[in-house]
Design a protein around this motif. Structure first.
Motif, PDB file in Angstrom:
ATOM      1  N   SER A  57      -1.245   3.341   7.449  1.00  0.00           N
ATOM      2  CA  SER A  57       0.037   2.793   7.132  1.00  0.00           C
ATOM      3  C   SER A  57       0.438   2.951   5.525  1.00  0.00           C
ATOM      4  N   GLY A  58       1.594   2.790   5.390  1.00  0.00           N
ATOM      5  CA  GLY A  58       2.059   3.028   3.973  1.00  0.00           C
ATOM      6  C   GLY A  58       1.644   1.656   3.198  1.00  0.00           C
ATOM      7  N   THR A  59       1.592   0.516   3.866  1.00  0.00           N
ATOM      8  CA  THR A  59       0.965  -0.819   3.484  1.00  0.00           C
ATOM      9  C   THR A  59      -0.351  -0.759   3.054  1.00  0.00           C
ATOM     10  N   ASN A  62      -0.446   1.783  -0.139  1.00  0.00           N
ATOM     11  CA  ASN A  62      -0.025   1.164  -1.261  1.00  0.00           C
ATOM     12  C   ASN A  62      -1.220   0.084  -2.014  1.00  0.00           C
ATOM     13  N   HIS A  83       8.816  -2.889  -2.052  1.00  0.00           N
ATOM     14  CA  HIS A  83       8.113  -3.286  -1.049  1.00  0.00           C
ATOM     15  C   HIS A  83       6.935  -3.972  -0.964  1.00  0.00           C
ATOM     16  N   GLU A  88       4.826  -6.815   2.274  1.00  0.00           N
ATOM     17  CA  GLU A  88       3.492  -6.271   2.532  1.00  0.00           C
ATOM     18  C   GLU A  88       2.735  -7.756   2.507  1.00  0.00           C
ATOM     19  N   GLU A 135       9.045   2.484  -6.884  1.00  0.00           N
ATOM     20  CA  GLU A 135       9.510   2.946  -5.210  1.00  0.00           C
ATOM     21  C   GLU A 135      10.658   4.071  -5.356  1.00  0.00           C
ATOM     22  N   ASN A 139      13.909   1.077  -1.196  1.00  0.00           N
ATOM     23  CA  ASN A 139      14.277   0.893   0.222  1.00  0.00           C
ATOM     24  C   ASN A 139      15.513  -0.504   0.181  1.00  0.00           C
ATOM     25  N   ASP A 168       5.223   4.416  -4.761  1.00  0.00           N
ATOM     26  CA  ASP A 168       5.230   4.219  -3.352  1.00  0.00           C
ATOM     27  C   ASP A 168       6.517   5.294  -2.905  1.00  0.00           C
ATOM     28  N   ALA A 170       6.974   6.316   0.013  1.00  0.00           N
ATOM     29  CA  ALA A 170       7.277   6.139   1.331  1.00  0.00           C
ATOM     30  C   ALA A 170       8.442   7.327   1.809  1.00  0.00           C
ATOM     31  N   ARG A 171       9.584   7.313   1.279  1.00  0.00           N
ATOM     32  CA  ARG A 171      10.656   8.463   1.379  1.00  0.00           C
ATOM     33  C   ARG A 171      10.881   9.451   0.471  1.00  0.00           C
ATOM     34  N   CYS A 196       4.851   8.315   3.372  1.00  0.00           N
ATOM     35  CA  CYS A 196       5.030   8.054   4.865  1.00  0.00           C
ATOM     36  C   CYS A 196       5.275   9.176   5.604  1.00  0.00           C
ATOM     37  N   SER A 198       5.570   8.252   8.995  1.00  0.00           N
ATOM     38  CA  SER A 198       6.203   7.588  10.049  1.00  0.00           C
ATOM     39  C   SER A 198       7.602   7.141   9.974  1.00  0.00           C
ATOM     40  N   LYS A 199       8.162   7.458   8.881  1.00  0.00           N
ATOM     41  CA  LYS A 199       9.738   7.165   8.643  1.00  0.00           C
ATOM     42  C   LYS A 199      10.483   8.431   8.857  1.00  0.00           C
TER      43      LYS A 199
HETATM   44  C1  LIG Z   1       7.978   1.633   5.404  1.00  0.00           C
HETATM   45  C2  LIG Z   1       7.514   1.559   3.848  1.00  0.00           C
HETATM   46  C3  LIG Z   1       6.183   1.128   3.600  1.00  0.00           C
HETATM   47  C4  LIG Z   1       5.091   1.364   4.388  1.00  0.00           C
HETATM   48  O1  LIG Z   1       5.063   0.614   5.465  1.00  0.00           O
HETATM   49  P1  LIG Z   1       4.194   0.865   6.819  1.00  0.00           P
HETATM   50  O2  LIG Z   1       5.127   0.029   7.871  1.00  0.00           O
HETATM   51  O3  LIG Z   1       2.986  -0.270   6.360  1.00  0.00           O
HETATM   52  O4  LIG Z   1       3.806   2.099   6.807  1.00  0.00           O
HETATM   53  C5  LIG Z   1       5.944   1.547   2.106  1.00  0.00           C
HETATM   54  N1  LIG Z   1       7.065   1.375   1.281  1.00  0.00           N
HETATM   55  C6  LIG Z   1       8.210   1.295   1.435  1.00  0.00           C
HETATM   56  C7  LIG Z   1       9.373   1.488   0.477  1.00  0.00           C
HETATM   57  C8  LIG Z   1       8.664   1.465   3.065  1.00  0.00           C
HETATM   58  O5  LIG Z   1       9.768   1.588   3.378  1.00  0.00           O
END
Ligand SMILES: *Cc1c(COP(=O)(O)O)cnc(C)c1O
Length: 340
Positions: A57-59, A62, A83, A88, A135, A139, A168, A170-171, A196, A198-199
């Protein structure tokens, strides 16, 4: 239902599932999964870093990045809506003794914001700053892009101050597609970067942490300690690999649909959103001038077949992704107009 709660809701396509089914696998804790190894190498290269580590996971990505760069009792500086500090569950403090100070960028990241806060630490009294976290895209401020010149200035000044930078991302690919900057140019401005799959990229599971080889070697130990060692993870890496091949360019459609949604809302309610501030695939609506709360708006939208999330009592978030089709656009706009 038209689901605009998050881009994590994407499901693997039939072609992605096919790639997963065909993936050669091995035990990744032994370093023997060829599909994971190939994905780690490929992603590190794409992001201009020397090594990568696939994580669930991204969490976790990080958490590991901060834990290998911030000693217990030292600090990380980040945005107050990051995030890492908002979503987290306190991991960085709860598990690794990392303290945090935050700045308010309002979504407009500038290098001077964290740089003006650095603390060298006195060794016996004040807290030393070990890491700055950025980030990108951001987000909770509405998918805002951190601009490359600011990121470059940050890295240069942080290097001089001997403070690490974690991005971070993620996107990160939404940002790259929106600005035309190369992913490696963006990622090259940080010591470590997390992305990520998974986004918006549409894989079911997984993130990648990239950085220098010595840090990634330490990161592998921590991943195992946290229970993040996966075995035949090649089936998951194959989905991520498929996403890198087929789902990056199409992020432009998500970005465009988010901008169009914001434009439609702003036509009737200009005080709720500025479409020019919608850089990528996230639209944050400020309902402070509307009657009712964001929670009530979420309920009203659900009644009209649209799912959205309330970030707090006056902030509504809509996220576009590949499950949001063109024919859903008009009904989504109508439901938003009614809810507001
Ligand atoms: C979704 C997200 C993450 C990681 O989320 P997980 O659900 O743990 O994969 C990390 N940072 C940002 C900015 C996110 O939007």
């Amino acid at each position: 239902m038209i689901d605009l709660r998050s881009d994590t809701l994407t499901r693997p396509t039939p072609q992605m599932r096919e790639a997963m089914a065909k993936a050669p696998v091995g035990d990744d804790v032994y370093g023997e999964d060829p599909t994971v190894n190939a994905l780690e190498e490929r992603t590190a290269e794409l992001l201009g870093h020397s090594a990568g580590m696939f994580v669930p996971s991204g969490t976790m990505s990080n958490m590991i990045a901060t834990a290998v760069q911030v000693p217990r009792g030292q600090e990380m500086i980040c945005d107050e809506l990051a995030h890492v500090v908002r979503a987290e569950v306190g991991a960085h403090a709860a598990l690794f003794g990392i303290t945090t100070r935050t700045f308010d960028s309002g979504g407009d990241f500038r290098a001077e914001l964290p740089m003006s806060m650095l603390s060298p630490g006195s060794g016996y009294n004040s807290v030393r700053t070990a890491l700055i976290e950025v980030e990108n895209t951001h987000n909770f401020s509405g998918g805002r892009v951190a601009r490359l010149p600011e990121l470059r200035a940050l890295r240069e000044q942080a290097d001089t101050a001997e403070v690490a930078v974690h991005m971070d991302g993620a996107r990160l690919f939404n940002a790259a597609v929106a600005t035309g900057d190369e992913p490696a140019e963006i990622a090259g401005t940080a010591t470590t970067v997390s992305v990520c799959f998974s986004k918006g990229l549409g894989a079911p599971v997984g993130s990648m942490l990239v950085g220098p080889e010595d840090l990634i070697a330490q990161a592998r130990v921590l991943r195992k300690r946290l229970g993040g060692g996966m075995r035949q993870a090649g089936v998951l890496a194959a989905a991520a690999d498929y996403a890198l091949d087929h789902h990056i360019a199409r992020l432009a459609e998500d970005n465009a649909r988010a901008h169009a949604l914001a434009t439609a809302v702003a036509q009737d309610f200009p005080e709720v959103v500025d479409p020019e501030a919608v850089d990528t695939n996230i639209v944050v609506l400020d309902l402070s001038t509307r009657p009712g709360t964001a929670f009530q708006a979420v309920d009203a939208l659900r009644g009209d077949g649209v799912l959205a999330s309330a970030l707090d009592a006056q902030t509504l978030r809509l996220v576009t992704h590949m499950g949001f089709a063109d024919e859903q656009f008009a009904p989504a706009c109508a439901a938003l107009r009614a809810a507001l």
